[in-house]
Design an enzyme around this catalytic site. Structure first.
Site, mmCIF file in Angstrom:
data_model
loop_
_atom_site.group_PDB
_atom_site.id
_atom_site.type_symbol
_atom_site.label_atom_id
_atom_site.label_comp_id
_atom_site.label_asym_id
_atom_site.label_seq_id
_atom_site.Cartn_x
_atom_site.Cartn_y
_atom_site.Cartn_z
ATOM 1 N N CYS A 12 11.774 37.927 19.710
ATOM 2 C CA CYS A 12 12.808 39.615 19.857
ATOM 3 C C CYS A 12 11.620 40.313 19.797
ATOM 4 O O CYS A 12 10.007 39.680 19.866
ATOM 5 C CB CYS A 12 13.127 39.336 18.078
ATOM 6 S SG CYS A 12 12.207 39.527 16.940
ATOM 7 N N PRO A 13 12.014 41.753 19.858
ATOM 8 C CA PRO A 13 11.311 42.887 20.604
ATOM 9 C C PRO A 13 9.818 43.005 19.759
ATOM 10 O O PRO A 13 8.743 42.797 19.568
ATOM 11 C CB PRO A 13 12.221 44.228 20.233
ATOM 12 C CG PRO A 13 13.151 43.143 20.776
ATOM 13 C CD PRO A 13 13.716 41.747 20.367
#
Length: 497
Positions: A12-13
């Site tokens: 995920c970011p």
């Protein structure tokens, strides 16, 4: 029949919560289904539990649950289920079942001999099956998905965040000696150590746009694009284009280098080494640097106009803005809508606006705290396991990890998510009204020493969290009461007689 073996990659970011929650969910689901699995995680600390070429070759299928680049070209020729990271958290058994049923599509057609080994080395000569010739049209069985653009953007955000966090906190710390503590012309407040903090922090913050641009480009076109993305991103930053410039130059460099690679394909293979070390960086930096140079002025005007609009909106309608941010941050808790608000806050942070980020942070911190207060106030409405998870959310929420609320929302999103939206909106509105400033995009209460009006910020967040906790707890108590089994009392001995 031999035991099935699946490999997976999650990312995920921010690389803090979603990445590892998806990995854990996949591992638990695989155990329940009697399937062996190995999950590679792409977190903020880097690659962990890396998959080997041999493991990829031996796997019956692959699950990619990621919102960032995880070098998916390694899996060409394998059945691949490619979904957003939240799907790995909410429906891991369904993803694994697609592999077991044989319904997962084959990625990139047939794998060439040694493809897994070659992919593991992540060759820099092309962009894999990403980008212009893999995204826009059908190539080797892979169709364009709008989510690919989101993944490229979030890959850049993921690498950029540490620079913003580190730089923002150091700059804020320098103000502890006074607002002019880094100015040698101010004899009363100037402090040499504070000036050093300001210099280091400012340098870190100044890398935000080039790093964003470079790793958007890298996600699309790998190393040749990363080089050009870094150059064009720095040009954009120096041109005053801000966050918007980093996004535009990142995509320009990534897709542009893929196009350049395609145009240079007729060259003899003996020149491949020369292409990588000389032709790509020279021609790419010149061509796309020149384009960046020409478009910097209009990009700067757009960026300034957007910043002025948001700042004016923030001053004129803090209640409406807080409501919008609260709804966005609690809507999908780390998903695209949440990230839109978060990335906007980071962009304004880079331009010196700490008010907007304070409201976004408050709205992100609130949802897990809501579940904690609900379990605290309505203890009997939760079973022991759920109650323990809710109490853990006090720690997760306090450190700006919104994802702790996802399992609670997933049980009844139609009811729970609106409750979380209300709570986050209250926290964001009060934060804006109380003029709180937060200089870092992450960390939660850990950055309190550098928060302006920190006590008011904590009170604003607690107000929204307590209100949300009372509403959610009351809902859970009512639900527990209505779902309790009705028992018929046993007749007394007298009645039997």
């Amino acid at each position: 029949m031999s035991e099935k073996f699946i490999v997976a990659a999650t990312g995920c970011p921010t690389g803090i919560a979603h990445t590892f929650m998806a990995a854990e969910a996949l591992e638990q689901a695989a155990e329940e289904l009697g399937v062996r699995i190995k999950v590679e995680t792409h977190g903020q600390v880097g690659l962990e539990n890396a998959l080997t070429p041999e493991e990829i070759a031996a796997a019956d299928g692959v699950i990619i649950a990621a919102d960032k680049d995880v070098n998916a070209s390694r899996f060409n020729g394998k059945p691949v289920v490619d979904v957003e990271v939240k799907a790995g958290i909410s429906r891991p058994a369904e993803l694994i079942q697609q592999i077991l049923d044989g319904s997962a599509p084959i990625r990139g057609g047939a794998a060439a001999p040694g493809a897994a080994s070659a992919a593991a080395e992540a060759p820099a000569s092309d962009g894999g099956d990403h980008g212009l010739f893999g995204d826009i049209r059908v190539v080797a069985g892979q169709k364009f998905q709008a989510r690919d653009l989101y993944k490229h953007l979030m890959n850049g955000v993921s690498y950029m965040l540490p620079f913003v966090v580190g730089g923002g906190v150091l700059v804020a710390l320098s103000f502890l000696w006074g607002i002019y503590s880094a100015d040698p012309k101010h004899p009363e407040q100037y402090n040499e150590f504070a000036a050093m903090l300001m210099k280091i922090g400012g340098t870190s913050m100044s890398l935000m746009v080039p790093v964003l641009s470079a790793f958007i480009a890298d996600s699309i076109g790998k190393r040749p694009a990363l080089v050009v993305g870094l150059v064009t991103g720095l040009l954009a930053a120096n041109g005053g284009t801000g966050f918007l410039g980093g996004i535009i130059t990142g995509f320009l460099s990534g897709y542009g280098m893929l196009l350049l690679g395609k145009l240079l394909e007729p060259l003899p293979k003996s020149l491949n080494g020369l292409k990588a070390i000389f032709i790509f960086p020279v021609v790419g930096a010149f061509v796309f640097g020149a384009i960046t140079y020409l478009i910097s002025a209009p990009m700067k005007d757009i960026n300034t106009g957007l910043q002025n609009f948001l700042t004016g909106f923030q001053d004129a309608s803090p209640i409406l803005l807080g409501l919008i941010l609260g709804v966005m941050c609690a809507f999908d808790m780390g998903g695209p809508v949440n990230k839109a608000a978060y990335v906007t806050g980071v962009a304004l942070l880079g331009n010196g606006n700490f008010f907007f980020m304070a409201a976004v942070s408050a709205a992100c911190i609130t949802p897990p705290l809501v579940t904690g207060f609900a379990a605290l106030f309505f203890r009997k409405a939760f079973d022991a396991r759920t109650r323990d998870a809710a109490y853990v959310n006090f720690a997760l929420g306090a450190t700006h990890i919104t994802e702790g609320a996802i399992p609670f929302a997933a049980r009844n999103p139609i009811v729970v998510i609106p409750i979380l939206m209300v709570a986050s909106s209250i926290s964001a509105i009060l934060t804006l009204l109380l003029q709180v400033q937060v200089p870092a995009p992450h960390g939660g209460f850990l950055v309190l020493p550098v928060v302006t009006n920190g006590l008011q910020w904590v009170l604003a967040i607690l107000a929204g969290s307590v209100v949300g906790g009372l509403i959610y707890g009351a809902y859970m108590r009512r639900k527990a009461a209505t779902s309790a089994p009705v028992t018929t009392p046993e007749p007394s001995k007298e009645a039997v007689a």
